[in-house]
Design an enzyme around this catalytic site. Structure first.
Site, short mmCIF file in Angstrom:
data_model
loop_
_atom_site.label_atom_id
_atom_site.label_comp_id
_atom_site.label_asym_id
_atom_site.label_seq_id
_atom_site.Cartn_x
_atom_site.Cartn_y
_atom_site.Cartn_z
N HIS A 1 10.44 -13.46 0.83
CA HIS A 1 10.78 -12.99 -0.52
C HIS A 1 12.06 -13.73 -0.90
O HIS A 1 13.07 -13.61 -0.21
CB HIS A 1 11.01 -11.48 -0.50
CG HIS A 1 11.41 -10.91 -1.82
ND1 HIS A 1 10.49 -10.41 -2.71
CD2 HIS A 1 12.62 -10.76 -2.42
CE1 HIS A 1 11.11 -9.97 -3.79
NE2 HIS A 1 12.41 -10.17 -3.64
N ASP B 1 9.77 -8.56 2.94
CA ASP B 1 9.47 -8.62 1.51
C ASP B 1 10.01 -7.40 0.77
O ASP B 1 9.88 -6.26 1.23
CB ASP B 1 7.97 -8.72 1.26
CG ASP B 1 7.68 -8.92 -0.21
OD1 ASP B 1 7.96 -10.01 -0.72
OD2 ASP B 1 7.22 -7.96 -0.86
N LEU C 1 0.81 -1.22 0.00
CA LEU C 1 0.00 0.00 0.00
C LEU C 1 0.85 1.27 0.00
O LEU C 1 0.31 2.36 -0.14
CB LEU C 1 -0.94 0.00 1.21
CG LEU C 1 -1.99 -1.12 1.21
CD1 LEU C 1 -2.85 -1.05 2.46
CD2 LEU C 1 -2.87 -1.05 -0.04
N ARG C 2 2.17 1.13 0.19
CA ARG C 2 3.12 2.25 0.11
C ARG C 2 2.84 3.35 1.14
O ARG C 2 3.25 4.50 0.95
CB ARG C 2 3.09 2.88 -1.29
CG ARG C 2 3.26 1.91 -2.44
CD ARG C 2 4.58 1.21 -2.43
NE ARG C 2 4.84 0.48 -3.67
CZ ARG C 2 5.66 -0.55 -3.75
NH1 ARG C 2 6.30 -0.99 -2.67
NH2 ARG C 2 5.88 -1.16 -4.90
N ASP D 1 0.44 -9.54 -4.70
CA ASP D 1 1.71 -8.80 -4.74
C ASP D 1 1.52 -7.49 -5.49
O ASP D 1 2.40 -7.05 -6.25
CB ASP D 1 2.84 -9.62 -5.35
CG ASP D 1 4.22 -9.02 -5.05
OD1 ASP D 1 4.31 -8.14 -4.18
OD2 ASP D 1 5.19 -9.43 -5.71
#
Length: 382
Positions: free
Chosen positions: A176, A149, A61-62, A268
């Site tokens: 990741h 991640d 979602l940054r 993702d």
């Protein structure tokens, strides 16, 4: 307040039936016939599909720190359009979500937005590095997921201690893995050695799938996920991590879905600006049309919607310990009304996400979400 959805194809991981679903407040109260009980609000489904809303174990979602790419609000509105009620957001924010305070701050923001349910993942290492571990005990009281991640954990000792901590404190590790096969093989060996709660993120290669299949056959407890773009794209240099593989790898992923090796469907979703992509950033913006890709792929390979619902709703919810993902009394009323068979093409101009980074514009999609309900409240209508 009781809401009722009548004459619906009720589909979840347990099967398919036709009838009515009754919602009281934030929970499903009853599944049955139209006349079973009075309702304050009656919705006519007209034979459309009513399914549990989707649960995304892997999204970006940054927020905080990158509003030019996405905000929590824009990402959640895009997710609701795509049928998602619950999002596990990765910790590669600015600042990195590495403390319980930052995690809880994002949870509070999500509660105030009243859009999607948020599980904010916390970083496994300071600065998303595999050098100094974060405070796992404190973080486990704020979130059920720990992940670096975006960066691979290369240190064997760091990963071993993380697995031990996950067993002690009960959180899920979302990984990741680059190089994918090498790191997944290492993580499986460490899991066999010390135990823990391992979820392998975004697998893409047939040999990775074989490693996980063999590990499960030996009795190891782990889960894994596949993304829409690794089922829909191949032999492309469009930059995502892990890369889009060969058609042979895609077909292997399909077999992994069919035989149960792959547990979850995750997006993702990784929004970027056009400048980011031009500069080689990896990632794809896909959360609002991911379900339409899944519907396309599952229809092409004759995989039933019950399996799609299991992978996109029930399995991730169960993995994270949230009582959603089934059309069952007592479960959260996270549901979608779905038109499963209509055809469309992806048009970036209609996307809600602030970022439109995708190689799939103009590609054929299937189905459409008409309504998304989260905890009994309508949060999206087409």
């Amino acid at each position: 307040m009781i809401s009722a959805y009548h004459n619906a194809r009720l589909i979840d991981a347990s099967g398919e039936r036709f009838g009515s679903l009754f919602v009281e407040d934030e929970f499903i109260r009853h599944i049955g016939d139209k006349n079973d009980m009075p309702a304050d609000i009656d919705v006519e489904a007209n034979g459309l599909v009513l399914m549990p809303a989707l649960f995304d174990m892997h999204t970006h979602l940054r927020d905080p720190g990158f509003p030019q790419k996405e905000t929590m609000e824009s990402g959640m509105r895009a997710a609701l359009k795509g049928g998602y009620a619950t999002l596990c957001a990765m910790a590669n924010t600015k600042p990195v979500c590495a403390t319980a305070g930052l995690v809880l701050q994002n949870h509070k923001k999500a509660e105030e937005l009243k859009l999607c349910r948020l599980i904010q993942a916390a970083a496994a290492g300071e600065g998303l590095k595999d050098e100094i571990p974060t405070d796992y005990e404190a973080l486990s009281k704020a979130t059920g997921m720990i992940s670096n991640d975006g960066l691979t954990i290369f240190s064997d000792d760091f990963m071993r201690n993380l697995l031990l901590a996950s067993k002690k404190h009960g959180f899920i590790i979302s990984t990741h893995c680059q190089p994918e096969r090498q790191i997944v093989a290492r993580d499986i060996a460490l899991l066999e050695e010390v135990g823990g709660n391992l979820h392998v993120g975004h697998i893409s290669h047939r040999q990775t799938l074989a490693l996980i299949r063999e590990a499960k056959a030996r009795g190891l407890k782990l889960t894994c996920e596949v993304t829409p773009h690794h089922l829909f794209g191949w032999d492309s240099d469009y930059k995502v991590n892990p890369p889009l593989r060969s058609h042979e790898d895609v077909l292997a992923m399909i077999e992994g879905i069919k035989d149960g090796t792959i547990d979850c469907l995750s997006t993702d979703h990784a929004p970027h600006t056009p400048e980011d992509k031009q500069n080689g950033m990896a990632g794809i913006s896909n959360i609002e049309y991911a379900l339409q890709i899944f519907l396309h792929v599952f229809n092409e390979f004759a995989i039933p919607l019950t399996r799609l619902s299991e992978m996109a709703s029930f399995a991730p919810a169960k993995r994270m310990g949230i009582k959603t993902g089934l059309l069952k009394p007592g479960y959260f009323a996270d549901i979608i009304l779905l038109e499963p068979d209509g055809k469309s093409t992806l048009d970036c101009d209609t996307m809600i996400s602030q970022s439109h980074n995708t190689p799939f514009e103009g590609r054929a999609l299937r189905g459409r979400v008409l309504t998304t309900v989260v905890e009994g409240q309508v949060r999206y209508q087409a």
